[in-house]
Scaffold this active site. Structure first.
Site, PDB file in Angstrom:
ATOM      1  N   GLU A 116       0.854  -1.189   0.000  1.00 44.79           N
ATOM      2  CA  GLU A 116       0.000   0.000   0.000  1.00 44.79           C
ATOM      3  C   GLU A 116       0.890   1.238   0.000  1.00 44.79           C
ATOM      4  OE1 GLU A 116      -3.696  -1.914   2.465  1.00 44.79           O
ATOM      5  OE2 GLU A 116      -2.245  -0.802   3.644  1.00 44.79           O
ATOM      6  N   ASP A 168      -0.469  -0.589  10.550  1.00 44.66           N
ATOM      7  CA  ASP A 168      -0.113  -1.925  11.018  1.00 44.66           C
ATOM      8  C   ASP A 168       1.254  -2.353  10.497  1.00 44.66           C
ATOM      9  OD1 ASP A 168      -2.075  -2.573  12.760  1.00 44.66           O
ATOM     10  OD2 ASP A 168      -3.326  -3.682  11.348  1.00 44.66           O
ATOM     11  N   LYS A 185      -7.223  -6.050  10.334  1.00 43.68           N
ATOM     12  CA  LYS A 185      -7.825  -4.717  10.227  1.00 43.68           C
ATOM     13  C   LYS A 185      -8.768  -4.439  11.399  1.00 43.68           C
ATOM     14  CE  LYS A 185     -11.039  -1.933   7.665  1.00 43.68           C
ATOM     15  NZ  LYS A 185     -11.988  -1.821   6.572  1.00 43.68           N
ATOM     16  N   ASP A 194     -10.957   3.059   3.880  1.00 43.18           N
ATOM     17  CA  ASP A 194      -9.727   2.297   3.646  1.00 43.18           C
ATOM     18  C   ASP A 194      -8.695   3.193   2.984  1.00 43.18           C
ATOM     19  OD1 ASP A 194     -10.716   0.029   4.716  1.00 43.18           O
ATOM     20  OD2 ASP A 194     -11.096  -0.997   2.821  1.00 43.18           O
ATOM     21  N   ASP A 200     -16.211  -6.477   8.412  1.00 45.15           N
ATOM     22  CA  ASP A 200     -17.280  -5.525   8.115  1.00 45.15           C
ATOM     23  C   ASP A 200     -18.661  -6.181   8.253  1.00 45.15           C
ATOM     24  OD1 ASP A 200     -16.491  -7.091   5.983  1.00 45.15           O
ATOM     25  OD2 ASP A 200     -16.316  -5.464   4.546  1.00 45.15           O
TER      26      ASP A 200
HETATM   27  O1  LIG Z   1      -3.824  -6.330   9.135  1.00 44.59           O
HETATM   28  C1  LIG Z   1      -4.408  -5.484   8.461  1.00 44.59           C
HETATM   29  C2  LIG Z   1      -4.942  -5.770   7.198  1.00 44.59           C
HETATM   30  C3  LIG Z   1      -5.580  -4.754   6.489  1.00 44.59           C
HETATM   31  N1  LIG Z   1      -5.680  -3.501   7.002  1.00 44.59           N
HETATM   32  C4  LIG Z   1      -6.375  -2.440   6.218  1.00 44.59           C
HETATM   33  O2  LIG Z   1      -7.627  -2.881   5.790  1.00 44.59           O
HETATM   34  C5  LIG Z   1      -8.005  -2.171   4.621  1.00 44.59           C
HETATM   35  C6  LIG Z   1      -8.587  -3.113   3.594  1.00 44.59           C
HETATM   36  O3  LIG Z   1      -7.591  -3.955   3.097  1.00 44.59           O
HETATM   37  P1  LIG Z   1      -7.483  -4.328   1.537  1.00 44.59           P
HETATM   38  O4  LIG Z   1      -6.276  -5.159   1.364  1.00 44.59           O
HETATM   39  O5  LIG Z   1      -7.603  -3.106   0.721  1.00 44.59           O
HETATM   40  O6  LIG Z   1      -8.715  -5.271   1.350  1.00 44.59           O
HETATM   41  P2  LIG Z   1     -10.044  -5.110   0.465  1.00 44.59           P
HETATM   42  O7  LIG Z   1     -10.390  -6.455  -0.016  1.00 44.59           O
HETATM   43  O8  LIG Z   1      -9.946  -4.056  -0.535  1.00 44.59           O
HETATM   44  O9  LIG Z   1     -11.051  -4.686   1.611  1.00 44.59           O
HETATM   45  C7  LIG Z   1     -12.423  -4.985   1.615  1.00 44.59           C
HETATM   46  O10 LIG Z   1     -12.668  -6.163   2.367  1.00 44.59           O
HETATM   47  C8  LIG Z   1     -12.265  -6.133   3.722  1.00 44.59           C
HETATM   48  C9  LIG Z   1     -12.761  -7.410   4.385  1.00 44.59           C
HETATM   49  O11 LIG Z   1     -12.189  -8.520   3.827  1.00 44.59           O
HETATM   50  C10 LIG Z   1     -12.852  -4.934   4.434  1.00 44.59           C
HETATM   51  O12 LIG Z   1     -12.285  -4.825   5.686  1.00 44.59           O
HETATM   52  C11 LIG Z   1     -12.536  -3.679   3.669  1.00 44.59           C
HETATM   53  O13 LIG Z   1     -13.065  -2.550   4.291  1.00 44.59           O
HETATM   54  C12 LIG Z   1     -13.096  -3.818   2.287  1.00 44.59           C
HETATM   55  O14 LIG Z   1     -12.869  -2.635   1.534  1.00 44.59           O
HETATM   56  C13 LIG Z   1      -6.758  -1.458   4.112  1.00 44.59           C
HETATM   57  O15 LIG Z   1      -6.881  -0.082   4.382  1.00 44.59           O
HETATM   58  C14 LIG Z   1      -5.653  -2.096   4.930  1.00 44.59           C
HETATM   59  O16 LIG Z   1      -4.603  -1.227   5.159  1.00 44.59           O
HETATM   60  C15 LIG Z   1      -5.151  -3.219   8.255  1.00 44.59           C
HETATM   61  O17 LIG Z   1      -5.232  -2.087   8.710  1.00 44.59           O
HETATM   62  N2  LIG Z   1      -4.533  -4.215   8.954  1.00 44.59           N
HETATM   63 MN   LIG Z   2      -9.003  -2.359  -0.725  1.00 48.77          MN
END
Ligand SMILES: O=c1ccn([C@@H]2O[C@H](COP(=O)(O)OP(=O)(O)O[C@H]3O[C@H](CO)[C@@H](O)[C@H](O)[C@H]3O)[C@@H](O)[C@H]2O)c(=O)[nH]1
Ligand SMILES: [Mn+2]
Length: 750
Positions: A107, A136, A271, A295, A462
């Site tokens: 990221e 994190d 997360k 996010d 979520d």
């Molecule tokens: O250990 C972690 C893992 C992830 N994140 C944050 O969680 C967000 C979502 O992560 P991402 O890799 O972008 O996953 P997505 O699949 O795009 O996320 C979708 O799916 C997730 C559930 O699987 C939800 O939490 C998210 O809000 C939703 O947008 C990002 O801002 C990450 O930085 C953390 O803060 N800590």
């Molecule tokens: Mn995402």
């Protein structure tokens, strides 16, 4: 706080999209399904196993169809009128904005910075906003970028407000040149300066990437020395504090960087754990009644987002006591995700018309009190705490048991629950308390993640949290404005996208087995029946099994020379059913302005996702249930959006629409399906099928061959992948495994 005069026009309006014609279409499709299934039952004894297997699959599909019809029956959303807010409300409530990030490599910090800048610049009084970034990854680079961004914010935020800029994420805004502006005008000069400053910021962040000297330069970075992302103490840094000040300075809201303690062998709940830490630190510092959660790969695309949500919370006629959160529709700027937007627009609005939309992790404004576990029953009509709830909630011992052993935390919770937040005058005064609530063991034996905050036990935190809120009887509101409120980034490339879908599906099924399960306590919780069905809809990922079978059945029938479909009238019914389904889903796309081509692609995408990501998620869950492995949150890899210096390319890059392969098992089912169907068509064309079949009514024919062709069309990217080279071709290892399985299948079938 709010002007109580109800004679003024409302701050928002609920809009119903109920449509009798569409309902007739849904019922007709269900009727056709029903007649086909009843025909299958009546003739079960006359046909072979294929008939029974087809019956099983079609029953699954019709149940999914019934479920979706129930959910789409009464769609609705809410239209806010932010322009009316100022005349109705003189003292806007505070909002804390949370941005989680986890890995500076997957990221890129410039992306996080853009998200933060878009939030800092929203149309809302700066002294009512605070932006908290949870890292994190414990990365000095992210902290450095945030510090630099806070300097640029003093130029960016006033610029946006002065010229009422619509898109307030700089990388996006500067993609397009300014038009209709006289050269040398004040605006064009400001524009040039601001753009230059943004380029400088991007360059600084880029230069700092991989620069190990970052730590040596300033004392400020000492906290990051000798740390690993999974082994370090809590870090809390107030990057910028809005002390009122003068001029441009007072326009920039507080910015706080936090990174919770991590130790190997401790569960950090990914997360979800980060969100709960954000809730605690913000509670100690600003304790705003509302929390906007975005996010790091998503930005506010409309300057009025916060005001829109606040309209709904403050509209008295809507019984604000019941609205727990406001979820915005999510759209994406960097890839063709029409299928996801279509799903949210129809299914999302349908669910919004029941008890309210499901929380989908980003682009959502929560109420802090609800996150702290309150139920609608705990409140009086005016939103104050009832006597019973006061006795139950505000006993110090029980608060410490549930919220943890920090006195400051307990005080802040009491304030939040009683709507008397008492924010700190000086943020830095809370740093020590903030560090305490970031300890690994802080949550031990408390209710965090259990009944309070974001709920643990699923990688789809979520959905899990959302069930918890709706189960207590809360409703929620959905906003799907014409201008997308938030725009996000989707993984680039098929392998990453399939991995993301697999994580989502795994998280959804995980929910079925935890104590939040929508199946449990079917009748005792306060969640409405159809809302429960909405959450049950998540198990539609289990339909990957019948989908996979149905993709193989026609081929089996051709090889084995047995009938998949009924003949005569019922063949007509089957064709009408498929035709109506296609026309209806096509209408959904065209109605939202998408092309026929994107509809075709989406049909293919869903089949591929179902037979790979969803299928593998069942393995993941089985392994978890057997105690063999845990589910993990694999962060999706984000690509840095093209900056202003890299040209004006607005769309996704030209190659991103091409289907890429890698050596992962995700591509095995698709390759296998294509090979099997190819073999069956070849056998059918040369007339080599099994001929000894005895049932006169049971031989295969053109119908089965046509469906084989249809399946091949749905899996066309794999067919193409057979002949392509490099990353666009199916790797030899996958091909050989699939080939071996296909040979077994053919041998077994004929
Ligand atoms: O250990 C972690 C893992 C992830 N994140 C944050 O969680 C967000 C979502 O992560 P991402 O890799 O972008 O996953 P997505 O699949 O795009 O996320 C979708 O799916 C997730 C559930 O699987 C939800 O939490 C998210 O809000 C939703 O947008 C990002 O801002 C990450 O930085 C953390 O803060 N800590
Ligand atoms: Mn995402």
């Amino acid at each position: 706080m709010a002007d109580s005069s109800l004679s003024l026009p409302p701050l928002c309006e609920r809009i119903s999209y109920a449509n009798y014609f569409l309902r007739a279409v849904y019922l007709t499709i269900l009727g056709l399904f029903f007649s086909l299934l009843s025909h299958r039952i009546r003739h079960m004894s006359e046909y072979d196993t294929v008939w029974r297997v087809a019956f099983f699959c079609e029953t699954c599909f019709s149940l999914v169809c019934l479920l979706i019809t129930c959910l789409k029956w009464s769609p609705a959303d809410t239209k806010p009128f932010p322009d009316r807010l100022d005349e109705r409300v003189h003292d806007l409530p505070s909002v804390d904005m949370f941005v989680p990030t986890a890995d500076p490599v997957r990221e890129p910090p410039i992306m996080v910075v853009d998200t933060v800048l878009s939030l800092l610049a929203v149309n809302y009084p700066a002294n009512r906003l605070a932006c908290y970034v949870s890292d994190d990854g414990c990365s000095p680079l992210t902290y450095f970028s945030l510090k630099e961004a806070s300097k640029f914010a003093k130029i960016w935020v006033p610029f946006c407000k002065k010229y009422n800029i619509r898109v307030r994420a700089p990388f996006r805004y500067f993609l397009n040149p300014i038009s209709d502006v006289t050269e040398g005008s004040e605006f064009s000069k400001d524009w040039e300066t601001t753009k230059r400053e943004y380029q400088k910021l991007s360059r600084k962040v880029e230069d700092a990437t991989g620069d190990s000297h970052l730590l040596d330069v300033e004392d400020d970075f000492e906290a990051f020395s000798n740390t690993k992302s999974n082994d370090h103490s809590t870090i809390v840094k107030v990057v910028w504090e809005n002390k009122g000040g003068v001029g441009d300075e007072k326009e920039v809201p507080h910015i706080v960087y936090i990174s919770r303690e991590k130790r190997p062998n401790y569960l950090h709940h990914q997360k979800c754990g980060a969100m709960n830490f954000l809730a605690r630190v913000s509670g100690l510092m600003t304790n705003a009644p509302y929390i906007l959660n975005v996010d790091c790969d998503m930005y506010a695309n409309d300057a009025d987002v916060v005001r829109q949500a606040i309209c709904i919370f403050l509209e008295k006629s809507l019984n604000p006591k019941h609205c727990a959160f406001v979820q915005f529709l999510q759209e994406f700027y960097d890839s063709n995700t029409s299928q996801i937007v279509v799903l949210q627009s129809y299914l999302g609005r349908g669910i919004a018309g029941i008890q309210g939309p499901i929380y989908i992790g980003s682009g959502c404004v929560h109420t802090r009190r609800v996150m702290y576990g309150l139920s609608p029953d705990d409140l009086e009509g005016d939103g104050s705490l009832s006597l019973v709830a006061t006795r139950e909630f505000l006993v110090e011992d029980s608060l410490a048991r549930r919220f943890g052993n920090s006195k400051e935390m307990v005080k802040s919770v009491v304030g939040a629950i009683q709507r008397n937040p008492n924010p700190q005058n000086i943020l830095t005064n809370s740093i020590e308390a903030a560090q305490e609530v970031g300890h690994c063991h802080y949550e031990y034996q408390t209710s965090w993640g259990n009944t309070i905050g974001w709920l643990y036990d699923s990688v789809a935190e979520d959905l899990n949290t959302s069930i918890g809120i709706h189960s207590r009887g809360w409703t929620s509101s959905y906003i799907s404005p014409d201008t997308p409120a938030f725009l996000g980034s989707m993984p680039q490339g098929v392998p990453e996208a399939l991995l993301q879908q697999r994580r989502w599906a795994t998280g959804w099924i995980e929910i079925l087995f935890n104590k939040q399960s929508p199946l449990r306590g079917m009748f005792c919780k306060k969640i409405r029946f159809r809302q429960r069905l909405a959450y049950l809809c998540i198990i539609t990922s289990l339909r990957s099994i019948p989908e996979l079978i149905y993709c193989l059945l026609p081929a089996y029938c051709l090889l084995h020379n047995s009938a998949l479909f009924p003949k005569g009238t019922y063949l007509g019914i089957t064709i009408t059913l498929v035709g109506m389904h296609c026309l209806y889903t096509l209408w959904e796309f065209v109605n939202l302005g998408y092309s026929v081509q994107s509809w075709l692609v989406s049909q293919s995408v869903w089949r591929i996702v179902a037979t790979s990501s969803w299928l593998f998620s069942i393995f993941d869950i089985t392994l978890k249930l057997l105690g063999i492995s845990e589910t993990v949150f694999i962060i999706t890899k984000k690509t840095v959006p093209a900056g202003p210096s890299e040209g004006e390319d607005d769309g996704p890059n030209s190659d991103s629409s091409k289907f890429e392969f890698d050596g992962s098992l995700h591509f095995l089912p698709g390759t296998f399906i294509v090979l099997v169907n190819l073999a069956a068509l070849a056998v059918f064309t040369v007339g080599l099928q099994r001929s000894s079949y005895s049932h006169g009514r049971g031989s295969s024919g053109m119908a089965e061959a046509c469906v084989c062709v249809l399946v091949m069309m749905l899996f066309f990217p794999f067919l193409k992948g057979l002949f392509e080279k490099g990353k666009y071709g199916i790797p030899l290892s996958t091909l050989s495994k699939a080939g071996f399985l296909a040979v077994l299948f053919v041998v077994f079938s004929v």
